[in-house]
Structures are given as structure tokens and as C-alpha cells.
Design an enzyme around this catalytic site. Sequence first.
Site, PDB file in Angstrom:
ATOM      1  N   ASN A  14       0.881  -1.176   0.000  1.00  0.00           N
ATOM      2  CA  ASN A  14       0.000   0.000   0.000  1.00  0.00           C
ATOM      3  C   ASN A  14       0.910   1.216   0.000  1.00  0.00           C
ATOM      4  O   ASN A  14       1.495   1.554   1.020  1.00  0.00           O
ATOM      5  CB  ASN A  14      -0.894  -0.010   1.253  1.00  0.00           C
ATOM      6  CG  ASN A  14      -1.694   1.280   1.384  1.00  0.00           C
ATOM      7  OD1 ASN A  14      -1.839   2.024   0.406  1.00  0.00           O
ATOM      8  ND2 ASN A  14      -2.204   1.554   2.571  1.00  0.00           N
ATOM      9  N   TRP A  15       1.028   1.827  -1.174  1.00  0.00           N
ATOM     10  CA  TRP A  15       1.970   2.946  -1.312  1.00  0.00           C
ATOM     11  C   TRP A  15       1.455   4.233  -0.678  1.00  0.00           C
ATOM     12  O   TRP A  15       2.177   5.186  -0.543  1.00  0.00           O
ATOM     13  CB  TRP A  15       2.252   3.214  -2.790  1.00  0.00           C
ATOM     14  CG  TRP A  15       3.032   2.135  -3.482  1.00  0.00           C
ATOM     15  CD1 TRP A  15       3.487   0.946  -2.952  1.00  0.00           C
ATOM     16  CD2 TRP A  15       3.476   2.161  -4.841  1.00  0.00           C
ATOM     17  NE1 TRP A  15       4.173   0.248  -3.901  1.00  0.00           N
ATOM     18  CE2 TRP A  15       4.187   0.961  -5.074  1.00  0.00           C
ATOM     19  CE3 TRP A  15       3.347   3.083  -5.886  1.00  0.00           C
ATOM     20  CZ2 TRP A  15       4.759   0.661  -6.318  1.00  0.00           C
ATOM     21  CZ3 TRP A  15       3.915   2.784  -7.121  1.00  0.00           C
ATOM     22  CH2 TRP A  15       4.604   1.594  -7.328  1.00  0.00           C
ATOM     23  N   LYS A  16       0.151   4.270  -0.362  1.00  0.00           N
ATOM     24  CA  LYS A  16      -0.486   5.499   0.146  1.00  0.00           C
ATOM     25  C   LYS A  16      -0.202   6.645  -0.845  1.00  0.00           C
ATOM     26  O   LYS A  16      -0.133   6.394  -2.036  1.00  0.00           O
ATOM     27  CB  LYS A  16       0.015   5.813   1.547  1.00  0.00           C
ATOM     28  CG  LYS A  16       0.047   4.591   2.453  1.00  0.00           C
ATOM     29  CD  LYS A  16       0.239   4.919   3.882  1.00  0.00           C
ATOM     30  CE  LYS A  16       0.393   3.623   4.667  1.00  0.00           C
ATOM     31  NZ  LYS A  16       0.193   3.786   6.077  1.00  0.00           N
ATOM     32  N   HIS A  27      -9.344   1.308   4.754  1.00  0.00           N
ATOM     33  CA  HIS A  27      -8.072   1.545   5.455  1.00  0.00           C
ATOM     34  C   HIS A  27      -8.311   2.537   6.591  1.00  0.00           C
ATOM     35  O   HIS A  27      -9.117   3.459   6.453  1.00  0.00           O
ATOM     36  CB  HIS A  27      -7.031   2.089   4.474  1.00  0.00           C
ATOM     37  CG  HIS A  27      -5.647   2.086   5.044  1.00  0.00           C
ATOM     38  ND1 HIS A  27      -5.212   3.043   5.913  1.00  0.00           N
ATOM     39  CD2 HIS A  27      -4.625   1.204   4.884  1.00  0.00           C
ATOM     40  CE1 HIS A  27      -3.958   2.746   6.268  1.00  0.00           C
ATOM     41  NE2 HIS A  27      -3.585   1.653   5.658  1.00  0.00           N
ATOM     42  N   GLU A  65      -6.703   4.966   7.610  1.00  0.00           N
ATOM     43  CA  GLU A  65      -6.484   6.376   7.249  1.00  0.00           C
ATOM     44  C   GLU A  65      -7.700   6.952   6.526  1.00  0.00           C
ATOM     45  O   GLU A  65      -8.049   8.116   6.706  1.00  0.00           O
ATOM     46  CB  GLU A  65      -5.213   6.494   6.391  1.00  0.00           C
ATOM     47  CG  GLU A  65      -3.963   6.282   7.221  1.00  0.00           C
ATOM     48  CD  GLU A  65      -2.777   5.698   6.463  1.00  0.00           C
ATOM     49  OE1 GLU A  65      -2.754   5.759   5.219  1.00  0.00           O
ATOM     50  OE2 GLU A  65      -1.865   5.177   7.137  1.00  0.00           O
ATOM     51  N   GLU A  89      -5.457  -4.835  10.428  1.00  0.00           N
ATOM     52  CA  GLU A  89      -4.417  -3.842  10.641  1.00  0.00           C
ATOM     53  C   GLU A  89      -4.683  -3.072  11.933  1.00  0.00           C
ATOM     54  O   GLU A  89      -5.444  -2.090  11.927  1.00  0.00           O
ATOM     55  CB  GLU A  89      -4.409  -2.845   9.489  1.00  0.00           C
ATOM     56  CG  GLU A  89      -4.129  -3.452   8.137  1.00  0.00           C
ATOM     57  CD  GLU A  89      -3.502  -2.446   7.197  1.00  0.00           C
ATOM     58  OE1 GLU A  89      -2.402  -2.702   6.733  1.00  0.00           O
ATOM     59  OE2 GLU A  89      -4.103  -1.385   6.973  1.00  0.00           O
ATOM     60  N   GLY A 123       2.450   2.244  10.493  1.00  0.00           N
ATOM     61  CA  GLY A 123       3.403   3.345  10.321  1.00  0.00           C
ATOM     62  C   GLY A 123       4.131   3.736  11.591  1.00  0.00           C
ATOM     63  O   GLY A 123       4.779   4.786  11.643  1.00  0.00           O
ATOM     64  N   SER A 182       3.404  -2.276  10.156  1.00  0.00           N
ATOM     65  CA  SER A 182       4.867  -2.328  10.300  1.00  0.00           C
ATOM     66  C   SER A 182       5.454  -3.696   9.947  1.00  0.00           C
ATOM     67  O   SER A 182       6.376  -4.171  10.608  1.00  0.00           O
ATOM     68  CB  SER A 182       5.279  -1.881  11.715  1.00  0.00           C
ATOM     69  OG  SER A 182       4.847  -0.547  11.945  1.00  0.00           O
ATOM     70  N   GLY A 229       2.773  -1.143   4.186  1.00  0.00           N
ATOM     71  CA  GLY A 229       2.870   0.276   3.835  1.00  0.00           C
ATOM     72  C   GLY A 229       4.308   0.654   3.530  1.00  0.00           C
ATOM     73  O   GLY A 229       4.822   0.357   2.451  1.00  0.00           O
TER      74      GLY A 229
HETATM   75  C1  PEP Z   1      -0.702   0.233   5.871  1.00  0.00           C
HETATM   76  O1  PEP Z   1      -0.734   1.378   5.523  1.00  0.00           O
HETATM   77  O2  PEP Z   1      -1.590  -0.519   5.492  1.00  0.00           O
HETATM   78  C2  PEP Z   1       0.404  -0.228   6.714  1.00  0.00           C
HETATM   79  C3  PEP Z   1       0.290  -1.394   7.281  1.00  0.00           C
HETATM   80  O3  PEP Z   1       1.470   0.609   6.864  1.00  0.00           O
HETATM   81  P1  PEP Z   1       2.895   0.243   7.521  1.00  0.00           P
HETATM   82  O4  PEP Z   1       3.329  -1.061   6.912  1.00  0.00           O
HETATM   83  O5  PEP Z   1       3.801   1.369   7.119  1.00  0.00           O
HETATM   84  O6  PEP Z   1       2.706   0.144   8.984  1.00  0.00           O
END
Ligand code: PEP
Length: 250
Positions: A11-13, A96, A98, A168, A174, A214, A235
Site C-alpha cells: 500500500n503505497w499510500k 483503510h 487512514e 491492521e 506506520g 509495520s 505500507g
Molecule cells: C498500511 O498502511 O496498510 C500499513 C500497514 O502501513 P505500515 O506497513 O507502514 O505500517
Amino acid sequence: MAKRTIMAAGNWKMNKTPSEAKAFVESLKGLVADAGSEVVVGVPSVCLPAVVEAAKGSNIKVAAQNVHWEASGAYTGEISCAMLKDLNVDYVIIGHSERREYFGETDEMINKKARAILDAGMLPIICCGESLTQREQGVTAEHVRYQIKVALLGLSAEEVSKLVIAYEPIWAIGTGKTATNEQAEEVCGIIRKLVAELYGDDVAEKTRILYGGSVKASNAAELFAMPNIDGGLVGGASLKLDEFEKIAKA
Ligand code: PEP
């Protein structure tokens, strides 16, 4: 029962321009050709045409990060499922944390999006997860069960057997603070049990449930080895070629 195919979904956001995205996927192709997992890149909408083109002929699938549930109309700034399908997008990440937090996405909206994505012939990757407060209050299971139960309302057993759920925990996204293998496994198991209650054991054995929060090259293999974890939604680490390659091979 055959083991579900592991999925490594990035997931590049809001990262990478279309040119950067194209170059990244062109390099990634060779690195993950023999990965053995299903490799997915979830890219910003404007990167989708370049990424679909770059991924052609490879084992990389492409995901959008959002979609509107209506077929068309006066929804300035939104993108429809037909538009994504026309580009040959495979998956759409929905729900998600976010998008829930910053854009007011509700469980009902996520359910409508899931319906529209499936109707268009794509597959949703449905995200769920508790906040740190909810974990400390001991309501993780109830919260995640509620989120998934509403997201799946009205979907058929066949549809649920094909779609993907991503657990998640918000406190792990993050933050560099990964859930322990046991914490991640426990909630993914709770989700699988819910799918079994709603649709039966056969469906629950097929639905892929990812862990996200993470995930890195250094912890992916042990997380993905847990019985109810079928891969990761990644992410930060999915933006780096060497890290994502290792995760896809974990
Ligand atoms: C995500 O945005 O779905 C995510 C899990 O981010 P990260 O891996 O950076 O924690």
C-alpha cells in the site's frame, strides 16, 4: 485442505509519481518473478495506467487504494469501479484506517464499496483493526467482528471466499510497532471464525486474511507462517524494492 496462496500487498499510500511508479514496477517484476506468493501493488489512482502497463506479462497484480460505490454521477473528485476495471485493475483496498479517520469512511460505505467492486469483477481488500484505546479496553474482538460483519453484509459465500481481509491494528500502522505474531494470529483467527459462522467452514478456509502494521523484511516470514495469516498488507516497506522483494519471498 490446500494452504491459501500467501499475498504480499503493498500500500503505497500517497507516494510516488506515475514515472517513479512505472520505474519501480519495472524493476520489481524481475525481482519477484519466482516469489511464489501473489504480489500486489496498491498505488495512487494517477499511477494506475502506468503501473498496469509496467506489470503486463508479470505476476504482479494491481490494486487501487479507494473507489466510489456509485456507478457514475456528480461526485467531484471520485473514481468509479467501471473506470478501474477499464484499466484492468485487479483489487481495491477499502476501509483503510487512514480513510476511516481522515475521510470519514464508515462500515456502511465500505459495504457499499465491496458490493460495487465485486459487481465490477474486481476483488476488495477489506481493512479492519482496533485503536490502541480499544485494545486497552479489551474490545478488539467485538470491534473487528462488527467491522467485518457490516462490510460483508449481503455478499455471497462465493464472493467472500475470493475476497481478502486485512487485519491492521491502528497502533501498528506506520509506527514501527508490529503486533506480536500471537496478537496478529489471534485476531486473524477471530476473523476467520466469524467468516465460518456467517458462511461455513469451507468459505472460511478459502478467504485470505492478511496482517498489516509495520511488516518488514525482518518480521514477514514469522508472521506469514502463522496458521491464520495469509500474507501482509505492507505500507512503508513496500516503497523499497529490496524490502518488498524480501517480503514477497517470505
Ligand atoms: C498500511 O498502511 O496498510 C500499513 C500497514 O502501513 P505500515 O506497513 O507502514 O505500517
